[in-house]
Write a protein that holds these residues in place. Structure first.
Motif, mmCIF file in Angstrom:
data_model
loop_
_atom_site.group_PDB
_atom_site.id
_atom_site.type_symbol
_atom_site.label_atom_id
_atom_site.label_comp_id
_atom_site.label_asym_id
_atom_site.label_seq_id
_atom_site.Cartn_x
_atom_site.Cartn_y
_atom_site.Cartn_z
ATOM 1 N N ILE A 555 0.834 -1.206 0.000
ATOM 2 C CA ILE A 555 0.000 0.000 0.000
ATOM 3 C C ILE A 555 0.868 1.256 0.000
ATOM 4 N N PHE A 556 1.985 1.198 0.746
ATOM 5 C CA PHE A 556 2.916 2.331 0.776
ATOM 6 C C PHE A 556 3.441 2.631 -0.628
ATOM 7 N N LEU A 557 3.819 1.581 -1.379
ATOM 8 C CA LEU A 557 4.310 1.785 -2.742
ATOM 9 C C LEU A 557 3.235 2.405 -3.625
ATOM 10 N N ALA A 558 1.995 1.918 -3.484
ATOM 11 C CA ALA A 558 0.902 2.445 -4.291
ATOM 12 C C ALA A 558 0.632 3.913 -3.969
ATOM 13 N N VAL A 559 0.621 4.236 -2.680
ATOM 14 C CA VAL A 559 0.379 5.624 -2.260
ATOM 15 C C VAL A 559 1.507 6.523 -2.741
ATOM 16 N N LEU A 560 2.752 6.019 -2.653
ATOM 17 C CA LEU A 560 3.901 6.800 -3.099
ATOM 18 C C LEU A 560 3.785 7.151 -4.578
ATOM 19 N N ALA A 561 3.392 6.167 -5.400
ATOM 20 C CA ALA A 561 3.243 6.422 -6.836
ATOM 21 C C ALA A 561 2.117 7.413 -7.107
ATOM 22 N N CYS A 562 0.998 7.257 -6.401
ATOM 23 C CA CYS A 562 -0.146 8.146 -6.613
ATOM 24 C C CYS A 562 0.126 9.558 -6.095
ATOM 25 N N MET A 563 0.956 9.685 -5.064
ATOM 26 C CA MET A 563 1.280 11.001 -4.518
ATOM 27 C C MET A 563 2.109 11.840 -5.483
ATOM 28 N N LEU A 564 2.713 11.187 -6.485
ATOM 29 C CA LEU A 564 3.482 11.944 -7.471
ATOM 30 C C LEU A 564 2.578 12.882 -8.268
ATOM 31 N N VAL A 565 1.293 12.544 -8.368
ATOM 32 C CA VAL A 565 0.360 13.397 -9.119
ATOM 33 C C VAL A 565 0.183 14.755 -8.432
ATOM 34 N N PRO A 566 -0.223 14.823 -7.145
ATOM 35 C CA PRO A 566 -0.337 16.142 -6.506
ATOM 36 C C PRO A 566 0.994 16.844 -6.328
ATOM 37 N N ILE A 567 2.071 16.085 -6.130
ATOM 38 C CA ILE A 567 3.393 16.716 -5.962
ATOM 39 C C ILE A 567 3.775 17.493 -7.214
ATOM 40 N N PHE A 568 3.628 16.862 -8.375
ATOM 41 C CA PHE A 568 4.017 17.552 -9.607
ATOM 42 C C PHE A 568 2.981 18.582 -10.040
ATOM 43 N N PHE A 569 1.758 18.482 -9.531
ATOM 44 C CA PHE A 569 0.794 19.556 -9.750
ATOM 45 C C PHE A 569 1.276 20.828 -9.053
ATOM 46 N N VAL A 570 1.768 20.666 -7.831
ATOM 47 C CA VAL A 570 2.319 21.811 -7.091
ATOM 48 C C VAL A 570 3.548 22.366 -7.810
ATOM 49 N N VAL A 571 4.408 21.464 -8.315
ATOM 50 C CA VAL A 571 5.607 21.898 -9.034
ATOM 51 C C VAL A 571 5.235 22.709 -10.272
ATOM 52 N N GLU A 572 4.278 22.219 -11.058
ATOM 53 C CA GLU A 572 3.865 22.927 -12.274
ATOM 54 C C GLU A 572 3.223 24.269 -11.943
ATOM 55 N N THR A 573 2.467 24.324 -10.850
ATOM 56 C CA THR A 573 1.860 25.595 -10.434
ATOM 57 C C THR A 573 2.938 26.590 -10.025
ATOM 58 N N TYR A 574 3.936 26.117 -9.301
ATOM 59 C CA TYR A 574 5.036 26.983 -8.856
ATOM 60 C C TYR A 574 5.795 27.560 -10.053
ATOM 61 N N ARG A 575 5.983 26.750 -11.085
ATOM 62 C CA ARG A 575 6.701 27.220 -12.275
ATOM 63 C C ARG A 575 5.970 28.374 -12.965
ATOM 64 N N ARG A 576 4.661 28.408 -12.851
ATOM 65 C CA ARG A 576 3.874 29.427 -13.538
ATOM 66 C C ARG A 576 3.509 30.610 -12.649
ATOM 67 N N ARG A 577 3.807 30.495 -11.368
ATOM 68 C CA ARG A 577 3.379 31.531 -10.416
ATOM 69 C C ARG A 577 3.998 32.887 -10.725
ATOM 70 N N SER A 578 5.253 32.898 -11.125
ATOM 71 C CA SER A 578 5.937 34.173 -11.345
ATOM 72 C C SER A 578 5.415 34.922 -12.567
ATOM 73 N N SER A 579 4.827 34.192 -13.531
ATOM 74 C CA SER A 579 4.359 34.842 -14.757
ATOM 75 C C SER A 579 2.862 35.143 -14.743
ATOM 76 N N GLU A 580 2.177 34.772 -13.659
ATOM 77 C CA GLU A 580 0.743 35.006 -13.562
ATOM 78 C C GLU A 580 0.432 35.985 -12.437
ATOM 79 N N ALA A 581 -0.686 36.705 -12.586
ATOM 80 C CA ALA A 581 -1.043 37.739 -11.614
ATOM 81 C C ALA A 581 -1.393 37.151 -10.253
ATOM 82 N N THR A 582 -2.139 36.038 -10.241
ATOM 83 C CA THR A 582 -2.569 35.445 -8.977
ATOM 84 C C THR A 582 -2.282 33.947 -8.977
ATOM 85 N N LEU A 583 -2.359 33.370 -7.788
ATOM 86 C CA LEU A 583 -2.165 31.926 -7.657
ATOM 87 C C LEU A 583 -3.243 31.172 -8.419
ATOM 88 N N LEU A 584 -4.476 31.685 -8.391
ATOM 89 C CA LEU A 584 -5.565 31.038 -9.109
ATOM 90 C C LEU A 584 -5.296 31.004 -10.604
#
Length: 653
Positions: A555-584
């Protein structure tokens, strides 16, 4: 003011001046590539080599490689065992339905994704960067599967060399056998009476050879922890990884050539085995068990879960290897035809292997006087390394020759599938770090794979294999495929995706595909997964039930793999934060395709932008279709929508 087309052309010229156009695009005859006017030529004159990406030598190699990837140990080893566990003939109905409405549509979708983007299973998520973690999660699952998959190849190597013995070592009970062992010369009724047990409690020589001599399987399971790897199996595992390195070191140029053998040779051996198995006494009993539906089994969600799991494992859907293979295609290659050929071939091969296996099981059941379902007591590997060797030992004419051919076939099946799975990981790394030498990346991946594979050649290896197979190869993929389909068909939009396919292949997409992609697949997968998990039985290998500690690790392995989805969502949002007016705004931007979601060839890219400018505006979670009665000038809306969703080109490597 420049028109959109002029802007595109000027950008291409700018890239060319800065040296960012690949050498393949700039190359030409008579020095014409030196002229800016070269940008103005027709698409037909602009080579696909302009992508700078390695390509298949010819379409046949791609098709055979896909067949070799899909037709693997999963057909010969896994499919008959899954069918045996899930009611024989009853399993064929959900399996074929799953193939038609889930497996084949997903296969076609992934072929289109990879070919359109000319990128691996992570790079294609330029289509919706918020889901880039899906690609990394699939890579995690692929790595988990390939580690145990190659260990099975190691077992075939062991048996291959053992087949050169003057007498096949598993044909007779030896020093390694127990009192309940019987071989082809044993009267099982007399032996059972002597020991005071039923004939069904006896174990065949091939089964004891596999369990006690080859695996040296620990009957205590994982209760006593892990012990040292078995040295002979470790050498066979090393040999398997060396072969994979040789096949993969030069990329698709070398793996494509190997596919001629890995895709075609197994059929010769399978037909030989089928003919021999059909001539054995009791073979028809096994065939009837295989094709006779047990209708009550269709009401069990576990059977449908097993059908989807087997379809994913066999076709390699959801692992990223399909996307990887198609990314090396010519942009206009007809993957629609290939999807039909490969999916049908895979199913027919599974049925061929099923008939072959069940003729053997019927013969063994006839010998023991028991039902077919009671013949094999171990896990799925028992069919490949117990049932088949048993019938090989009964060949009257040179059984060693047929044993050598059979295990060579198993190994080539393994090479075809394992090279695709391993190549997926290599492609992801090389896409992200193009400066890395491919052969060096391949070497590192193979070394890491070998070290992890040592866990499977310990006396506890089969328990670890079952654990990783369930949580790493099935559990994770179910979740990630649902996210993959939702991202492509809902967020990006099914109409947009069909529009891209129309541009690439020059064909409209029918309602069958749209219905399966947008509605049926995500709904069915979600329902089957949730219900099967709510009603699932404890995970076990034979009679041994894996404990809470082992299941917790899975279960730990499965959760670890699935957690990569929200982790990289945060990474992609961070990459665009500087070029956008708001976090939204930054979050919304991650759900829109980037400028890299387009053909990589500059000429096709320009043509694609013209093509989408003539189509309705993007439809997806961030681009709702405008009301029909709108008074907005549609020609302006189309152009602006196209520009709004295409950001400046990223000229970095």
């Amino acid at each position: 003011m420049k028109s959109p087309l002029q802007n595109v052309v000027s950008r291409v010229i700018f890239w060319k001046d800065r040296g960012n156009i690949s050498q393949g695009f700039e190359g030409g005859e008579g020095g014409k590539e030196k002229q800016d006017a070269k940008v103005e030529v027709s698409v037909a004159e602009e080579s696909e080599e302009g992508t700078g990406r390695e390509q298949w030598s010819n379409p046949i190699e791609f098709l055979l490689s896909c067949i070799a990837m899909s037709v693997g140990l999963g057909n010969v080893w896994r499919f008959p065992f899954v069918a045996l566990e899930n009611g024989g003939g009853a399993f064929l109905i959900p399996y074929i339905l799953v193939l038609l409405f889930i497996g084949k549509p997903l296969y076609y979708m992934e072929l289109c994704l990879g070919q359109f983007a000319s990128g691996g299973s992570v790079r294609v998520w330029d289509i919706a960067p918020a889901f880039r973690g899906v690609g990394y999660g699939q890579a995690f699952a692929t790595g988990a599967v390939v580690t145990y998959y190659v260990s099975l190849m190691g077992l075939t190597v062991y048996y291959f060399f053992a087949s050169f013995s003057s007498v096949l070592p598993w044909s007779l009970c030896g020093d390694w056998s127990s009192k309940t062992c019987y071989d082809s010369s044993t009267n099982v009724s007399v032996l059972g009476d002597m020991l005071g047990i039923n004939a069904s409690d006896l174990t065949s020589a091939p089964e004891e050879y596999f369990t006690l001599e080859v695996l040296q399987k620990d009957p205590a399971g994982l209760d006593n922890g892990m012990t040292a790897p078995e040295w002979r199996l470790s050498l066979c595992l090393l040999f398997s990884w060396v072969v994979l390195f040789i096949v993969l070191a030069r990329g698709v140029q070398s793996s494509g050539k190997a596919a001629y053998f890995t895709a075609l040779f197994p059929y010769v051996v399978l037909f030989i085995m089928l003919i021999r198995g059909a001539l054995l006494p009791g073979a028809m009993k096994g065939v009837l068990y295989f094709i006779t539906p047990r209708w009550k089994k269709l009401l069990e969600p576990g059977v449908w879960y097993a059908a989807v799991d087997q379809s994913f494992f066999s076709l390699s859907v959801g692992f990223g290897s399909i996307i990887m293979f198609s990314s090396y295609n010519n942009f206009r290659h007809n993957v629609y035809r290939d999807a039909a050929i490969i999916s049908i071939t895979d199913t027919l091969t599974s049925l061929l292997a099923g008939f072959t296996t069940f003729t053997i099981l019927g013969h063994l059941a006839h010998q023991l006087g028991v039902d077919v379902k009671d013949v094999v007591k171990g896990g799925g590997t028992s069919l490949a390394f117990i049932s088949y060797p048993d019938v090989l030992s009964r060949f009257d004419f040179v059984p060693q020759l047929f044993a050598v051919l059979f295990f060579l076939m198993l190994f080539t099946l393994g090479v075809g599938s394992a090279s695709a799975l391993t190549g997926c990981i290599i492609t992801i790394i090389c896409d992200e770090f193009p400066s890395f030498k491919k052969w060096l990346v391949t070497l590192v991946v193979c070394i890491v794979g070998f070290l992890l594979g040592l866990f499977y050649v310990t006396p506890q290896g089969q328990y670890v294999l079952e654990l990783i197979n369930y949580y790493g190869g099935g559990f994770i993929i179910f979740i990630l495929v649902v996210l993959e389909v939702a991202a492509v068909q809902w967020v990006y939009g099914v109409n947009n995706f069909c529009r891209d396919i129309e541009f690439m292949l020059g064909r409209k997409t029918g309602y069958y595909w749209k219905f399966c992609w947008a509605i049926l697949i995500p709904a069915l997968l979600t329902i089957i997964f949730i219900y099967s998990q709510a009603t699932k039985e404890p995970l076990k290998v034979g009679s041994y039930v894996l404990g809470p500690g082992a299941n917790g690790f899975g279960i730990f392995l499965a959760v670890l793999a699935c957690m990569l989805v929200p982790i990289f969502f945060v990474v992609e949002t961070y990459r665009r934060r500087s070029s956008e007016a708001t976090l939204l705004d930054a979050i919304k931007k991650t759900f829109k395709p980037t400028s890299e979601w387009c053909p990589k060839d500059p000429g096709l890219r320009r043509e694609y932008h013209q093509f989408i400018a003539e189509k309705p505006p993007l439809e997806g979670i961030d681009n709702p279709i405008p009301p029909v009665a709108s008074t907005v000038d549609m020609s302006t809306l189309h152009a602006s929508a196209s520009r709004d969703n295409i950001t400046d080109y990223n000229t970095t490597v």
